[in-house]
Write a protein that holds these residues in place. Structure first.
Motif, short mmCIF file in Angstrom:
data_model
loop_
_atom_site.label_atom_id
_atom_site.label_comp_id
_atom_site.label_asym_id
_atom_site.label_seq_id
_atom_site.Cartn_x
_atom_site.Cartn_y
_atom_site.Cartn_z
N UNK A 1 0.82 -1.22 0.00
CA UNK A 1 0.00 0.00 0.00
C UNK A 1 0.85 1.27 0.00
N UNK A 2 1.99 1.22 0.67
CA UNK A 2 2.82 2.43 0.73
C UNK A 2 3.67 2.61 -0.52
N UNK A 3 3.74 1.61 -1.39
CA UNK A 3 4.55 1.72 -2.60
C UNK A 3 3.78 2.32 -3.76
N UNK A 4 2.50 2.58 -3.59
CA UNK A 4 1.67 3.13 -4.67
C UNK A 4 0.92 4.36 -4.18
N UNK A 41 -0.29 4.47 -9.02
CA UNK A 41 0.98 4.66 -9.69
C UNK A 41 2.10 4.19 -8.78
N UNK A 42 2.97 3.34 -9.30
CA UNK A 42 4.10 2.83 -8.53
C UNK A 42 5.08 3.97 -8.25
N UNK A 43 5.46 4.14 -7.01
CA UNK A 43 6.38 5.21 -6.64
C UNK A 43 7.82 4.91 -7.02
N UNK A 60 8.73 3.08 -10.19
CA UNK A 60 8.97 3.10 -11.64
C UNK A 60 7.94 3.94 -12.39
N UNK A 61 6.98 4.54 -11.67
CA UNK A 61 5.98 5.42 -12.27
C UNK A 61 4.95 4.71 -13.14
N UNK A 62 4.95 3.39 -13.20
CA UNK A 62 3.93 2.69 -13.97
C UNK A 62 2.58 2.83 -13.28
N UNK A 63 1.52 2.92 -14.07
CA UNK A 63 0.18 3.05 -13.53
C UNK A 63 -0.65 1.83 -13.93
N UNK A 64 -1.65 1.52 -13.10
CA UNK A 64 -2.51 0.36 -13.33
C UNK A 64 -3.78 0.53 -12.51
N UNK A 65 -4.76 -0.31 -12.79
CA UNK A 65 -5.97 -0.29 -11.98
C UNK A 65 -5.63 -0.78 -10.57
N UNK A 66 -6.35 -0.24 -9.57
CA UNK A 66 -6.08 -0.63 -8.20
C UNK A 66 -6.51 -2.08 -7.96
N UNK A 104 5.42 17.05 -5.81
CA UNK A 104 5.51 17.21 -4.37
C UNK A 104 5.40 15.86 -3.67
N UNK A 105 4.63 14.91 -4.27
CA UNK A 105 4.46 13.60 -3.68
C UNK A 105 5.44 12.60 -4.26
N UNK A 106 5.51 12.58 -5.63
CA UNK A 106 6.31 11.55 -6.30
C UNK A 106 7.75 11.95 -6.49
N UNK A 107 8.04 13.24 -6.44
CA UNK A 107 9.38 13.68 -6.74
C UNK A 107 9.56 13.81 -8.25
N UNK A 108 10.71 14.34 -8.66
CA UNK A 108 11.01 14.43 -10.09
C UNK A 108 11.47 13.08 -10.57
#
Length: 396
Positions: A24-27, A42-44, A46-52, A124-128
């Motif tokens: 839960x904390x990795x997304x 969104x994965x913190x 690798x930035x990949x996104x997917x359905x929850x 602000x959350x994910x970083x650059x």
């Protein structure tokens, strides 16, 4: 939503423990604009996104290179489990490797280009892209002055007491990192680290915060003695309950004149016999039966060791008998102690002029008073003519 093509479990068996803890904390969750009823993540790492979907998120982490690089123990567990499954010939499903990258949005899109789910990472959350978090918690929030928060640490085993909620709130200063933020941030007043406001995480932080730990240890009475345990000794971090005293009963004992036995190995001994008395307190009242004895040993400067045994009887219709053992010391200035040896002069000596301190234990076979068998009392006494009076304070 159906299974995505080319996706299968990395191996058969239980997920590594860290996967269950970190999933839960990795997304970061968000609502997809095209499908507002469904949550996306969104994965913190690798930035990949997917359905929850918790199961698919766990599977993703087992194949996410940045996550596995930050958690080598997970990579080892997954590799070992896969090897065991292959050796046992239990891999009935074809292994497809990593999902086709074309199914996911570009993790580092060019400026102005959004992902195919309509989600733009929040710096602000994910970083650059070059500052994505490399640990198992959510991305840390930086301080207004640019100081980043430390990586989240798992709470260490500690013998220190659990931190009360009021102290958690008192240890942090709350603020908004930006004027338009809906969520509050919190700065630790002991180390200045900044994190999102979350009571559980703030308590976890305090348990590993060196500044707060030093304050907490100072509150342990044993750490304020003249001589202390070493910093790394377990005894320096133990917070033990402080006993309390409650006046429980009083005894008034009538005694015969003292009989001097003479000088023995440890001092001058005397024998004082009880001729009766009475007692009253919280758990009952009654009399002291004749026959009790008080052996006194006088040592240097007339300090006197007390070792006495008495028999208490209750006022019940069917009386209970309770044995009473009294041990302690009677000390004071020499001139005061000399006056106390004379029963007449003792009446004129105030009790605060000397120390008459004892430990008292009671014992009975009567079930009505069985509670006294596990009790402990400390007492103070005084001499009044042919009587000795004790106040017994129960230790609780």
């Amino acid at each position: 939503m159906g299974r995505q093509p080319g996706w299968s479990r990395p191996y058969d068996g239980d997920m590594p423990r860290h996967i269950d803890q970190d999933v839960h904390s990795a997304f970061v969750e968000f609502r997809n604009g095209s499908e507002p009823k469904c949550m996306s993540v969104q994965c913190l790492y690798c930035n990949q996104t997917r359905a929850k979907n918790t199961t698919r998120q766990k599977q993703h982490l087992l194949q996410c290179a940045p996550y596995l690089a930050a958690h080598p123990e997970v990579a080892l567990q997954a590799s070992a489990a896969a090897d065991e499954a292959a050796a046992a010939g239990s891999s009935s499903e074809p292994q497809h490797g990593h999902p086709d990258a074309s199914q996911y949005p570009n993790p580092n899109p060019p400026p102005g280009e959004h992902t195919n789910l309509g989600f733009m990472p929040n710096p602000r959350i994910n970083g650059t892209p070059n500052q994505m978090p490399g640990h198992g918690g959510r991305a840390s929030i930086g301080a207004p002055d640019g100081t980043p928060a430390a990586k989240r640490q798992k709470t260490k085993n500690s013998n220190l007491p659990e931190i009360p909620l009021r102290e958690v709130h008192a240890a942090f200063a709350e603020f908004k990192a930006k004027d338009d933020d809906k969520c509050m941030s919190a700065r630790c007043l002991h180390c200045n680290q900044v994190r999102a406001k979350n009571t559980s995480r703030q308590r976890e932080h305090l348990m590993v915060c060196p500044g707060y730990q030093s304050v907490l240890k100072e509150k342990i009475p044993a750490n304020n003695l003249r001589h202390q345990f070493d910093e790394d000794d377990v005894a320096s971090s133990l917070a033990l309950p402080t006993p309390s005293l409650t006046l429980d009963f009083r005894m008034s004992i009538r005694v015969k004149p003292k009989l001097s036995i003479g000088t023995a190995n440890f001092g001058r001994e005397s024998w004082i016999s009880c001729v009766g008395g009475q007692w009253a307190g919280r758990f009952g009242k009654g009399i002291l039966l004749p026959g009790g004895q008080d052996k006194q040993t006088m040592v240097k400067d007339m300090a006197t060791r007390i070792d006495a045994s008495y028999l208490l009887q209750t006022n019940d219709e069917q009386p209970a008998l309770i044995t009473c053992k009294v041990k302690g010391w009677w000390t004071g200035d020499r001139d005061v102690m000399e006056r106390l040896q004379d029963p007449v002069a003792a009446d004129n000596v105030a009790a605060h002029r000397y120390l008459f301190r004892v430990v008292i234990e009671l014992e009975t076979g009567d079930e009505r008073y069985a509670d006294v068998n596990t009790g402990l009392w400390v007492g103070s006494g005084c001499r009044r003519g042919a009587e000795i009076v004790y106040d017994a304070h129960r230790v609780s």
